[in-house]
Design an enzyme around this catalytic site. Structure first.
Site, PDB file in Angstrom:
ATOM      1  N   TYR A  59       0.834  -1.203   0.000  1.00 23.22           N
ATOM      2  CA  TYR A  59       0.000   0.000   0.000  1.00 23.22           C
ATOM      3  C   TYR A  59       0.871   1.255   0.000  1.00 23.22           C
ATOM      4  O   TYR A  59       0.671   2.170  -0.813  1.00 23.22           O
ATOM      5  CB  TYR A  59      -0.934   0.001   1.214  1.00 23.22           C
ATOM      6  CG  TYR A  59      -1.626   1.318   1.436  1.00 23.22           C
ATOM      7  CD1 TYR A  59      -2.617   1.754   0.566  1.00 23.22           C
ATOM      8  CD2 TYR A  59      -1.278   2.143   2.507  1.00 23.22           C
ATOM      9  CE1 TYR A  59      -3.249   2.970   0.752  1.00 23.22           C
ATOM     10  CE2 TYR A  59      -1.909   3.359   2.707  1.00 23.22           C
ATOM     11  CZ  TYR A  59      -2.886   3.772   1.819  1.00 23.22           C
ATOM     12  OH  TYR A  59      -3.503   4.981   2.009  1.00 23.22           O
ATOM     13  N   ARG A  93       0.991   7.148  15.711  1.00 16.24           N
ATOM     14  CA  ARG A  93       0.575   7.733  14.446  1.00 16.24           C
ATOM     15  C   ARG A  93       0.306   9.225  14.674  1.00 16.24           C
ATOM     16  O   ARG A  93       0.189   9.686  15.801  1.00 16.24           O
ATOM     17  CB  ARG A  93      -0.693   7.054  13.909  1.00 16.24           C
ATOM     18  CG  ARG A  93      -0.512   5.598  13.508  1.00 16.24           C
ATOM     19  CD  ARG A  93       0.387   5.456  12.300  1.00 16.24           C
ATOM     20  NE  ARG A  93       0.519   4.079  11.858  1.00 16.24           N
ATOM     21  CZ  ARG A  93       1.471   3.253  12.257  1.00 16.24           C
ATOM     22  NH1 ARG A  93       2.382   3.656  13.142  1.00 16.24           N
ATOM     23  NH2 ARG A  93       1.543   2.026  11.789  1.00 16.24           N
TER      24      ARG A  93
END
Length: 317
Positions: A148, A215
């Site tokens: 991805y 994140r």
């Protein structure tokens, strides 16, 4: 102006579609509804400046729609967005994210589109980050560790070369982890949506690994603002993040506080392959190129999401 949005029925895309209409643009959406939903666009159905075409971005039909619409700007968000799915099926990932992007770029070049703004992935294109490099800047090497991430990096590079060879203006917005209303509670990349959904239902949340993976979480309205600004400014790769690291454990605690659940039920599973350990994205170039800064603090965004979900029925499961 005439704006075409791919993936405009999805989580981010539907918010962007609404905002583009509110800004006065004529908006055409291409979406195959593999992840987007009709409900996401319910509030703008029948709008005089809105049109929707249900088709796959990899098909000649999508190129024909773009050619007929002749948009001045394309906002390209449609994608296969799962790291784990890309590892299981790299061919499917490449078909959508590489060939689909090429199909859109080629059609845009042929019909004279002025600019393409591409939704890239700040969380995967850089690969494993060194602590000393955080928050990451656009100048750092790109070393994706999932298909991805690789397909998103390839999309950026195709866009850069199309810009040089075909004269299309371009911006690749490397998004942090986007969260907010309409995020799929069963989605691969939506830990905030998953945790919020499960905590409000009194269900157990699953943490992969030790929960200290970080994140850079950015609220969906801030991301939409960045896309709208990129219509008229910004060039090349631009991080869209806050510059702050938030761990999975911190996400669960924040959701618990907002939902008045002091200790949400949770369990640990093994860490997933292909996931980077730590990410935060420097927003300095976005400030310079787009005059953009994130406006929604993480705790505020979580509180808003919890309040939003409490006002409507939660999906089953």
């Amino acid at each position: 102006m005439r704006v075409l949005i791919t993936g405009g029925a999805g989580f981010i895309g539907s918010h962007l579609t609404e905002a583009a209409l509110a800004a006065g643009h004529d908006v055409r959406v291409i979406d195959d509804f593999s992840t987007g939903t009709e409900e996401n666009l319910a509030g703008i159905r029948g709008h005089a400046r809105f049109a929707l075409d249900r088709c796959d971005i990899t098909t000649p039909e999508a190129a024909d729609v773009l050619a007929a619409a002749c948009p001045e700007v394309v906002l390209h968000l449609a994608a296969q967005a799962s790291v784990q799915s890309s590892l299981c099926s790299p061919l499917h990932d490449a078909r959508t994210n590489v060939l689909g992007t090429l199909n859109i770029l080629d059609a845009a070049a042929r019909c004279g589109t002025r600019k393409v703004v591409f939704a890239s992935s700040g969380g995967t294109v850089y690969g494993q980050a060194r602590e000393t490099d955080l928050p990451l800047t656009e100048r750092l090497p790109k070393a994706p560790e999932s298909f991805y991430g690789l397909s998103k990096h390839a999309g950026q590079e195709y866009l850069r070369l199309y810009s040089r060879l075909k004269g299309i203006e371009h911006a690749s917005l490397a998004l942090g982890n986007v969260y907010g209303p309409r995020q799929d509670p069963h989605g691969e990349a939506g830990v905030v949506g998953i945790f919020t959904h499960r905590v409000l239902r009194g269900q157990t949340c699953t943490i992969n690994g030790d929960g200290e993976t970080t994140r850079d979480y950015v609220f969906v309205t801030d991301v939409v603002d960045a896309f709208l600004r990129a219509i008229d400014r910004g060039e090349g790769m631009i991080n869209i993040g806050t510059g702050a690291e938030t761990s999975v454990n911190d996400v669960l605690r924040a959701v618990g506080r907002a939902a008045s659940v002091p200790d949400p039920a949770h369990r640990h599973d093994p860490a997933r392959p292909g996931e980077v350990r730590r990410i935060s994205l420097s927003p300095r170039r976005a400030r310079r190129e787009l005059d953009w800064t994130p406006e929604v603090p993480f705790a505020t965004g979580i509180a808003h999401l919890v309040a939003h979900l409490r006002q409507q029925p939660l999906p089953a499961g």
